[in-house]
Design an enzyme around this catalytic site. Structure first.
Site, PDB file in Angstrom:
ATOM      1  N   TRP A 102      -1.474  79.343 -61.426  1.00 30.44           N
ATOM      2  CA  TRP A 102      -2.588  79.035 -61.988  1.00 30.44           C
ATOM      3  C   TRP A 102      -3.082  79.976 -63.068  1.00 30.44           C
ATOM      4  CZ3 TRP A 102      -3.448  74.339 -62.247  1.00 30.44           C
ATOM      5  CH2 TRP A 102      -3.185  73.553 -61.200  1.00 30.44           C
ATOM      6  N   ASP A 172     -11.162  82.314 -61.583  1.00 28.86           N
ATOM      7  CA  ASP A 172     -11.022  80.981 -61.413  1.00 28.86           C
ATOM      8  C   ASP A 172     -10.926  80.687 -59.886  1.00 28.86           C
ATOM      9  OD1 ASP A 172      -9.797  78.472 -60.499  1.00 28.86           O
ATOM     10  OD2 ASP A 172      -8.141  78.704 -61.879  1.00 28.86           O
ATOM     11  N   LYS A 196     -11.097  71.466 -53.746  1.00 26.24           N
ATOM     12  CA  LYS A 196     -10.539  72.463 -52.381  1.00 26.24           C
ATOM     13  C   LYS A 196     -11.650  72.703 -51.529  1.00 26.24           C
ATOM     14  CE  LYS A 196      -7.221  72.879 -55.709  1.00 26.24           C
ATOM     15  NZ  LYS A 196      -6.751  73.362 -56.966  1.00 26.24           N
TER      16      LYS A 196
HETATM   17  C1  LIG Z   1      -6.395  73.272 -58.344  1.00 29.77           C
HETATM   18  C2  LIG Z   1      -6.611  74.666 -58.928  1.00 29.77           C
HETATM   19  C3  LIG Z   1      -6.633  74.516 -60.394  1.00 29.77           C
HETATM   20  C4  LIG Z   1      -6.637  73.165 -61.043  1.00 29.77           C
HETATM   21  O1  LIG Z   1      -7.801  72.398 -60.990  1.00 29.77           O
HETATM   22  P1  LIG Z   1      -8.201  70.963 -61.478  1.00 29.77           P
HETATM   23  O2  LIG Z   1      -9.428  70.678 -61.066  1.00 29.77           O
HETATM   24  O3  LIG Z   1      -7.259  69.918 -61.021  1.00 29.77           O
HETATM   25  O4  LIG Z   1      -7.995  71.206 -62.845  1.00 29.77           O
HETATM   26  C5  LIG Z   1      -6.943  75.507 -61.336  1.00 29.77           C
HETATM   27  N1  LIG Z   1      -7.096  76.993 -60.785  1.00 29.77           N
HETATM   28  C6  LIG Z   1      -6.777  76.960 -59.156  1.00 29.77           C
HETATM   29  C7  LIG Z   1      -6.464  78.390 -58.769  1.00 29.77           C
HETATM   30  C8  LIG Z   1      -6.478  75.838 -58.381  1.00 29.77           C
HETATM   31  O5  LIG Z   1      -6.298  75.995 -56.943  1.00 29.77           O
END
Ligand SMILES: *Cc1c(COP(=O)(O)O)cnc(C)c1O
Length: 360
Positions: A102, A172, A196
């Protein structure tokens, strides 16, 4: 009805009490005569739902009053663009920590708008640990420092919050937010896709310090401008109303469990239970350094990859689903977000031990 233990990395399980509550309120929310999904986002009913969700999130995370909370669309991936556009503020470069799949994506996107300095990377070690503070080579001129506290695919989590001096720290937190208490004041900006640990897909939460707003690049699309969204209470256009409502129910559920301190204890127990089961066997293996192991996403391999398909098939028959690892890593991955009950981890550990007995 036969619900399974769903170990998906996202969209992931939602707490059953939340789903039941949503079911009970599906046809009519309180005495409104309608479902939340049918409400005007500018009507009093939805405004009260939205405000309560924000208040509960602020309480759970202890968000200081000089931070704005935004409820937007577009997922975390859209923030890979919005962050440089809003936070470069005239600077040429930003620092990024490269710790997994990511962060790599965040870096690739930021490179379209900024000079990205990689201030630390663990790529040559196949992203099996988080770098230590002493390994970070931060540039005093960087507009901000971006990192991924929990790498969802590799199962690597920082055990500390990087110290970045007066450079704003951007995180993030998609796969770790609300899993334990954090000190929001350490961050300039936090963002997270909801699917999540917050609620359903379609909602993205941004927590941003107010002094960072108002200096977006001139070409920034209106919808990605944090200042515009903050001024409009995340309602510049129609927000993801139903996802916002469900997130609010999740926040209420978390408060009922004792908030994030209570949740952290449960999450620590769940993770320890599974890592312990992996470590004491020679059949299962997790490659991540001990101090960098994720509480939320636990990748593991079987001694013989030829058994992977059988493992997944039998696990599914035992009502343990979505355990297949990310295609880039292989093997298995069990995601243990807040909504995964301890009994689910117990059931997985029992299944793994029985599988090893038969095939190991
Ligand atoms: C799932 C995830 C993403 C992507 O998320 P989207 O909402 O599908 O764009 C980005 N960063 C991390 C750490 C993730 O777990």
């Amino acid at each position: 009805m036969a619900r399974v233990y769903n170990f998906s990395a996202g969209p992931a399980m939602l707490p059953e009490p939340v789903l039941r509550r949503a079911r009970d309120e599906m046809l009519e929310w309180h005495a409104s005569g309608m479902c939340v999904a049918e409400m005007s986002h500018r009507g009093q009913d939805f405004m009260s739902i939205a405000a309560q969700a924000e208040a509960d999130l602020r309480e759970l995370l202890g968000i200081p009053s000089n931070y704005q909370v935004l409820f937007l669309q577009g997922g975390a991936s859209t923030q890979f663009t919005a962050v440089p556009m809003n936070l470069l503020r005239g600077a040429a470069s930003a620092d990024y920590l490269n710790t997994g799949s990511w962060s790599k994506k965040a870096i690739a996107e930021a490179r379209r708008y900024a000079e990205v300095r990689v201030a630390a990377t663990t790529e040559t070690e196949r992203f099996t640990r988080a770098p230590a503070q002493t390994e970070l080579s931060l540039d005093p001129a960087a507009a901000y420092v971006h990192y991924t506290p929990n790498e969802t695919i590799e199962g690597v989590e920082f055990s500390y919050v990087p110290e970045t001096g007066d450079r704003p720290l951007v995180a993030d937190m998609s796969s770790t937010i609300l899993s334990r208490p954090i000190e929001v004041s350490r961050f300039g900006l936090i963002y997270a896709g909801a699917q999540k640990n917050i609620g359903p897909a379609g909602l993205t939460i941004i927590i941003v310090r107010e002094d960072l707003l108002g200096d977006a690049m001139a070409v920034t699309p209106t919808m990605l401008d944090y200042q515009v969204q903050a001024k409009n209470d995340s309602m510049y256009n129609t927000p993801p109303t139903y996802a916002w409502y469900l997130a609010g129910l999740v926040f209420e559920w978390l408060k009922g469990l004792g908030g994030l301190a209570g949740m952290a204890e449960i999450n620590a127990r769940k993770a320890q239970r599974l890592y312990h089961a992996i470590d004491r066997s020679s059949f299962y293996h997790n490659p991540v350094a001990l101090d960098s192991r994720s509480w939320m996403n636990v990748p593991f391999t079987l001694a013989d990859a030829a058994l992977d398909e059988t493992f997944l098939k039998e696990a599914k028959a035992a009502r343990l689903t979505t355990l297949k690892g990310h295609r880039s890593v292989g093997g298995m991955r069990a995601s243990l977000y807040n909504a995964m009950p301890e009994e689910g981890v117990e059931a997985l550990v029992d299944f793994m031990s029985e599988f090893e007995r038969r095939y190991g």
